[in-house]
Design a protein around this motif. Structure first.
Motif, short mmCIF file in Angstrom:
data_model
loop_
_atom_site.label_atom_id
_atom_site.label_comp_id
_atom_site.label_asym_id
_atom_site.label_seq_id
_atom_site.Cartn_x
_atom_site.Cartn_y
_atom_site.Cartn_z
N VAL A 135 -1.71 -6.76 -6.60
CA VAL A 135 -0.70 -6.49 -5.59
C VAL A 135 0.17 -5.31 -5.99
N SER A 136 0.48 -5.21 -7.26
CA SER A 136 1.36 -4.13 -7.72
C SER A 136 0.68 -2.77 -7.65
N LEU A 137 -0.65 -2.75 -7.59
CA LEU A 137 -1.39 -1.49 -7.52
C LEU A 137 -1.80 -1.12 -6.11
N ARG A 138 -1.60 -1.99 -5.16
CA ARG A 138 -2.06 -1.77 -3.79
C ARG A 138 -1.32 -0.61 -3.16
N PRO A 139 -2.03 0.47 -2.79
CA PRO A 139 -1.35 1.62 -2.19
C PRO A 139 -1.11 1.39 -0.69
N ALA A 140 -0.34 2.27 -0.10
CA ALA A 140 -0.14 2.23 1.35
C ALA A 140 -1.45 2.57 2.05
N LEU A 141 -1.81 1.77 3.05
CA LEU A 141 -3.06 1.96 3.76
C LEU A 141 -2.82 2.17 5.24
N ILE A 142 -3.71 2.91 5.86
CA ILE A 142 -3.77 3.02 7.31
C ILE A 142 -4.91 2.12 7.75
N THR A 143 -4.60 1.07 8.48
CA THR A 143 -5.57 0.03 8.80
C THR A 143 -6.58 0.50 9.83
N ARG A 144 -7.66 -0.28 9.96
CA ARG A 144 -8.66 0.01 10.98
C ARG A 144 -8.05 -0.06 12.37
N ALA A 145 -7.17 -1.02 12.59
CA ALA A 145 -6.53 -1.11 13.90
C ALA A 145 -5.71 0.13 14.20
N ALA A 146 -5.07 0.68 13.17
CA ALA A 146 -4.22 1.85 13.36
C ALA A 146 -5.02 3.10 13.71
N TRP A 147 -6.25 3.24 13.15
CA TRP A 147 -7.04 4.41 13.53
C TRP A 147 -8.03 4.10 14.65
N HIS A 148 -7.86 2.93 15.26
CA HIS A 148 -8.61 2.54 16.47
C HIS A 148 -10.11 2.45 16.20
N ALA A 149 -10.46 1.75 15.12
CA ALA A 149 -11.87 1.54 14.80
C ALA A 149 -12.57 0.81 15.95
N MET A 181 -5.00 14.23 -2.21
CA MET A 181 -6.27 13.54 -1.97
C MET A 181 -6.80 12.93 -3.26
N LEU A 182 -6.77 13.70 -4.34
CA LEU A 182 -7.24 13.20 -5.64
C LEU A 182 -6.39 12.03 -6.12
N GLN A 183 -5.08 12.14 -5.93
CA GLN A 183 -4.19 11.06 -6.36
C GLN A 183 -4.49 9.76 -5.61
N SER A 184 -4.79 9.88 -4.33
CA SER A 184 -5.07 8.67 -3.55
C SER A 184 -6.42 8.06 -3.93
N ILE A 185 -7.40 8.89 -4.22
CA ILE A 185 -8.69 8.37 -4.69
C ILE A 185 -8.49 7.59 -5.99
N ALA A 186 -7.70 8.16 -6.90
CA ALA A 186 -7.42 7.48 -8.16
C ALA A 186 -6.67 6.17 -7.92
N ALA A 187 -5.76 6.17 -6.95
CA ALA A 187 -4.98 4.97 -6.67
C ALA A 187 -5.86 3.84 -6.15
N ILE A 188 -6.82 4.18 -5.29
CA ILE A 188 -7.74 3.15 -4.79
C ILE A 188 -8.58 2.59 -5.93
N ALA A 189 -9.09 3.47 -6.78
CA ALA A 189 -9.90 3.02 -7.92
C ALA A 189 -9.09 2.11 -8.83
N ALA A 190 -7.85 2.49 -9.12
CA ALA A 190 -6.99 1.67 -9.99
C ALA A 190 -6.77 0.29 -9.39
N TRP A 191 -6.63 0.23 -8.09
CA TRP A 191 -6.36 -1.02 -7.39
C TRP A 191 -7.60 -1.89 -7.26
N LYS A 192 -8.72 -1.30 -6.87
CA LYS A 192 -9.88 -2.09 -6.49
C LYS A 192 -10.79 -2.49 -7.66
N LEU A 193 -10.79 -1.75 -8.74
CA LEU A 193 -11.61 -2.14 -9.89
C LEU A 193 -11.12 -3.47 -10.46
N ALA A 194 -12.05 -4.31 -10.87
CA ALA A 194 -11.69 -5.63 -11.39
C ALA A 194 -10.78 -5.51 -12.60
N PRO A 195 -9.87 -6.47 -12.80
CA PRO A 195 -9.03 -6.47 -14.00
C PRO A 195 -9.91 -6.42 -15.24
#
Length: 244
Positions: A39-53, A162-176
């Motif tokens: 939870v502490s690593l979760r970055p701000a996201l734009i949801t599927r609903a927000a981009w009208h998937a 862009m690079l910072q956000s890619i790193a943020a997702i990786a930091a968040w989503k990779l298993a502990p």
């Protein structure tokens, strides 16, 4: 091409529809990151609903993994001269519809990042679970697909947000316990990948699409930035472990 707390860089006034959701070789695991709280690593996201998937055309039966042990970085091959926020939702919708038409059930990538650093939830449910994407032929299981929106061949430099956000997702989503600077053993599930089905391969925890498939994706410039992304993801996880 086959489908193919972090203090986030401010994103163009955060957009009206921004939603906050969810060297030497290094060992794949490190004791410091065992204390990570996702939870502490979760970055701000734009949801599927927000981009009208286009949710109505998403096919059922999506697969889920217990955890993610690797990340594959891609680019989408779109032109780079788009306006963040204004142009991106339509670009993502077109990409999703193309992937569905190819038989990939939904948008293949788990996340897409724009040039301003905006992070978009890609494949349905990726914000909340480890959804198996359709981004890296033969290596979708237990991995996360992150696509940079644009084209990043030689001389087409990815913007730092862009690079910072890619790193943020990786930091968040990779298993502990998974070290972004480390390597991981993956087994190919397809003869159409760079490696025959059943082949065990040692790869970087954060790799480029080209490492697993015959392609130039994610483009040479973005591929050259992968060491920076690894270092930044590791630093974010170390900070989260200290703060946890």
């Amino acid at each position: 091409m086959r489908p193919h707390t972090f203090r986030r860089v401010p994103y163009a006034a955060a957009l009206a529809f921004l939603a906050t959701c969810s060297a030497p070789l290094h060992p794949a695991h490190g004791p410091d990151t065992e204390r990570l709280h996702a939870v502490s690593l979760r970055p701000a996201l734009i949801t599927r609903a927000a981009w009208h998937a286009d949710q109505k055309d998403v096919r059922g039966g999506l697969l889920y993994d217990a955890s993610a042990t690797a990340v594959f970085v891609h680019h989408t091959d779109n032109p780079n001269a788009y306006t963040c926020g204004t142009d991106v939702p339509a670009m993502l919708l077109a990409l999703e519809q193309r992937h569905i038409a190819l038989g990939w059930d939904d948008l293949g990538y788990n996340f897409v990042v724009d040039r301003c650093g905006g992070i978009y939830e890609g494949r349905t449910g990726s914000a909340d679970r480890d959804v198996r994407g359709a981004h890296t032929e033969g290596f979708n299981a237990g991995t996360v697909g992150i696509a940079a929106l644009g084209t990043f061949g030689p001389g087409q430099i990815p913007p730092r947000p862009m690079l910072q956000s890619i790193a943020a997702i990786a930091a968040w989503k990779l298993a502990p316990g998974v070290n972004p600077l480390g390597q991981v053993r993956l087994v190919s599930s397809s003869d159409d990948s760079r490696y025959p089905k059943g082949t065990a391969v040692q790869m970087n925890v954060i790799s480029g699409h080209r490492d697993a498939y015959q392609t130039d994706c994610p483009g040479q410039s973005l591929y050259d930035d992968l060491p920076w992304i690894r270092q930044t993801a590791a630093r974010l996880r170390e900070q989260a472990a200290r703060d946890g």
